[in-house]
Design a protein around this motif. Sequence first.
Motif, PDB file in Angstrom:
ATOM      1  N   UNK A 259       1.040  -0.997   0.066  1.00 30.90           N
ATOM      2  CA  UNK A 259      -0.027   0.254   0.047  1.00 30.90           C
ATOM      3  C   UNK A 259       1.074   1.136  -0.108  1.00 30.90           C
ATOM      4  N   UNK A 260       0.493   2.240  -0.750  1.00 32.54           N
ATOM      5  CA  UNK A 260       1.225   3.262  -0.853  1.00 32.54           C
ATOM      6  C   UNK A 260       2.111   3.601  -2.297  1.00 32.54           C
ATOM      7  N   UNK A 261       2.047   2.221  -2.889  1.00 35.43           N
ATOM      8  CA  UNK A 261       2.705   2.009  -4.176  1.00 35.43           C
ATOM      9  C   UNK A 261       1.812   2.588  -5.156  1.00 35.43           C
ATOM     10  N   UNK A 394       8.586   6.796  -0.562  1.00 32.62           N
ATOM     11  CA  UNK A 394       8.300   8.043   0.190  1.00 32.62           C
ATOM     12  C   UNK A 394       6.851   8.017   0.786  1.00 32.62           C
ATOM     13  N   UNK A 395       6.066   7.044   0.503  1.00 30.93           N
ATOM     14  CA  UNK A 395       4.802   6.938   1.120  1.00 30.93           C
ATOM     15  C   UNK A 395       4.407   5.543   1.530  1.00 30.93           C
ATOM     16  N   UNK A 396       4.806   5.289   2.760  1.00 35.25           N
ATOM     17  CA  UNK A 396       4.490   4.215   3.515  1.00 35.25           C
ATOM     18  C   UNK A 396       4.058   4.219   4.899  1.00 35.25           C
ATOM     19  N   UNK A 397       3.131   3.410   5.432  1.00 36.78           N
ATOM     20  CA  UNK A 397       2.462   3.310   6.622  1.00 36.78           C
ATOM     21  C   UNK A 397       3.634   3.020   7.675  1.00 36.78           C
ATOM     22  N   UNK A 398       3.533   3.334   9.149  1.00 31.20           N
ATOM     23  CA  UNK A 398       4.542   3.175   9.830  1.00 31.20           C
ATOM     24  C   UNK A 398       4.718   1.742  10.175  1.00 31.20           C
ATOM     25  N   UNK A 399       5.895   1.211  10.340  1.00 30.42           N
ATOM     26  CA  UNK A 399       6.129  -0.177  10.814  1.00 30.42           C
ATOM     27  C   UNK A 399       5.668  -0.505  12.120  1.00 30.42           C
ATOM     28  N   UNK A 400       5.544   0.556  12.886  1.00 28.53           N
ATOM     29  CA  UNK A 400       5.063   0.338  14.299  1.00 28.53           C
ATOM     30  C   UNK A 400       3.464   0.544  14.185  1.00 28.53           C
ATOM     31  N   UNK A 500      -0.428  12.089   6.711  1.00 30.42           N
ATOM     32  CA  UNK A 500      -0.221  11.800   5.082  1.00 30.42           C
ATOM     33  C   UNK A 500      -1.310  12.841   4.254  1.00 30.42           C
ATOM     34  N   UNK A 501      -1.107  13.189   3.262  1.00 32.71           N
ATOM     35  CA  UNK A 501      -1.548  13.944   2.020  1.00 32.71           C
ATOM     36  C   UNK A 501      -1.581  13.278   0.788  1.00 32.71           C
ATOM     37  N   UNK A 502      -2.846  13.060   0.221  1.00 29.20           N
ATOM     38  CA  UNK A 502      -2.920  12.612  -1.381  1.00 29.20           C
ATOM     39  C   UNK A 502      -3.757  13.503  -2.103  1.00 29.20           C
ATOM     40  N   UNK A 503      -3.209  14.208  -3.295  1.00 28.26           N
ATOM     41  CA  UNK A 503      -4.067  14.637  -4.152  1.00 28.26           C
ATOM     42  C   UNK A 503      -3.591  15.761  -4.692  1.00 28.26           C
ATOM     43  N   UNK A 504      -4.337  17.228  -5.139  1.00 28.88           N
ATOM     44  CA  UNK A 504      -3.743  17.938  -5.956  1.00 28.88           C
ATOM     45  C   UNK A 504      -2.814  18.726  -5.146  1.00 28.88           C
ATOM     46  N   UNK A 505      -1.626  18.904  -5.903  1.00 29.39           N
ATOM     47  CA  UNK A 505      -0.554  19.663  -5.489  1.00 29.39           C
ATOM     48  C   UNK A 505      -0.566  21.097  -5.524  1.00 29.39           C
ATOM     49  N   UNK A 542       9.915  10.745   8.645  1.00 29.57           N
ATOM     50  CA  UNK A 542       8.866  10.190   7.706  1.00 29.57           C
ATOM     51  C   UNK A 542       7.769  10.091   8.334  1.00 29.57           C
ATOM     52  N   UNK A 543       7.363  11.230   9.033  1.00 33.76           N
ATOM     53  CA  UNK A 543       6.008  11.276   9.689  1.00 33.76           C
ATOM     54  C   UNK A 543       5.033  12.342   8.929  1.00 33.76           C
ATOM     55  N   UNK A 544       5.745  12.842   7.936  1.00 31.55           N
ATOM     56  CA  UNK A 544       4.789  13.773   7.166  1.00 31.55           C
ATOM     57  C   UNK A 544       5.247  13.381   5.548  1.00 31.55           C
ATOM     58  N   UNK A 545       4.129  12.670   4.918  1.00 28.66           N
ATOM     59  CA  UNK A 545       4.387  12.141   3.585  1.00 28.66           C
ATOM     60  C   UNK A 545       3.459  12.501   2.900  1.00 28.66           C
ATOM     61  N   UNK A 546       3.677  12.862   1.548  1.00 33.02           N
ATOM     62  CA  UNK A 546       2.571  13.099   0.617  1.00 33.02           C
ATOM     63  C   UNK A 546       2.944  12.381  -0.891  1.00 33.02           C
TER      64      UNK A 546
END
Length: 549
Positions: A259-261, A394-400, A500-505, A542-546
């Motif tokens: 997920x994130x790919x 660059x867009x991954x869920x936390x491993x914890x 996490x943020x996804x969408x219009x840049x 890696x706590x703020x990913x877009x």
Amino acid sequence: MSRVPLIPESAPFSAEQRAWLNGFLAGLISRGESQGASLSPAAETAKKPLLIAFGSQSGNAESLAKRLAREAASRGFAARAAGLDSLQPADLVREQNVLLITSTWGEGDMPDNAISFWDSINQNGSSPKLDGVKYSVLALGDKNYGETFCLAGKKLDSRFAELGATRVIERVDCDVEFDEQAKTWSSSVFSALETGSAASVAVVAEVAPVVVVEETGYNKKNPFPAPLIGNVALNATGSSKDTRHIAFSLAGSGLDYEVGDALGVYVKNCPEVVDAILSAHSLDPQSEATLPDGGTASLREALISSYEVRHLHGVTPNHLSNTADFVTSLRKLQPRLYSIASSIKAHPEEVHLCVGAVRYDVHGVQHKGVASTFLADRLALGETTGVFFHVAKHFRLPTDLSKPVIMVGPGTGIAPFRAFLEEREATGASGKNWLFFGDQRRATDFLYHDQIIEWVQTGVLTRLDTAFSRDQEEKIYVQTRMLTAAAEMWQWLEEGAHFYVCGDAKRMAKDVDAALHEIIQTAGGRTAEEAIAYVADMKKYKRYQRDVY
């Protein structure tokens, strides 16, 4: 006097390879003895330090940097690849030989992992000097972005020169197809750096040929022909939008993803658009045309399957002398990347997308998004198209799994967060989950409504905030909801939440970023400068990913 072979039989080489290597090394030693020299000192001088630094938003620059670091090591450099977020200017001065590979995103912005580095070298009056540093820049971009094409690379190139660094090779700006340009650039740079020492050149030039390991299985160059197994409208009747849930089967491919790919999809142009272009330019659709791979096809088929024609639709006819002139002016049709909207744990041997079909009118001419309408309208259920996976480290869920997660994804930006929530449910993650979703109207545009509400009811989704902009006179957006919930969001952030943020840049991502800074200041009691530092720290860890476009 006979010699003991330098490469023993236990080494992982074939008999032919061992024989070649033994003969090659024996020849080097023989020449070294006859000249009264040993191989070791020359080999030592060949180990020049080489830093290959990358600024990467989607992973292309990172993958390329790591590949070139391996190639450089095989040529005798002490090479390493590193993200710009892990570097300080002092690292560049220490290693002296620096290659920069960076992409550009949004409106000419630096990739997320390059922002802090850019700030560190772009401070007026306190910028470090880079005297003695030799460098070159490879900029990755897309010419469709016009004036902002490769702007991040151009900025870095100019700033390095201003700070006293010396270019060994002029910057190269790459379009979407960057492989050949990257090869030419890296070869030129390596050669330029090698010529700094005659001894090192003599040794490096005679090192055994680099073994290039070809990718196996399905990939971008060998896409999997995936059958379309789902095409479901996500908007209700009355919506001004046409968003589709698209599903492909991966059965028999052996492919996997996280997920994130993103999924790369090979598409085709609309035949009606191609026919209109051929008519406007008075070209014979059955004339022979050369394909990008060197083959041939009818001009009509070439324009449907192999070339970009968006910029030709609706333009003034241009009567060219022949078909060859017309085709050579066109760019190769590129696969499109879509954020994956599913977890393979929830949907074995499947991959899902959330696609907004683009259709609009300009001066009476109907325009269609090439990929979105191909998936929504022209690819029939059961038919196949080539797909491949684009890894997005660059867009991954936390491993914890106990860490809280905050997701902001309006419109089709919901895609990776549907995947995230399916993954969190499948893995039994104990961390809290908070989703901000927005669109035009609740009644018609609440994408994946039933699944999201079920997650709220079962507790998978700890909190849901929605923003439907046209359900009231005053428009409300996801960043509005963030500011309303500032106190609780600050509490989550202090608990170590990943954001996490996804969408219009161009607008949404920037507005959300501004809201995040404001929340840190107001709810967290920080100054503007402290808020900037807080966000920079989130990015560093890696706590703020877009995933923005």
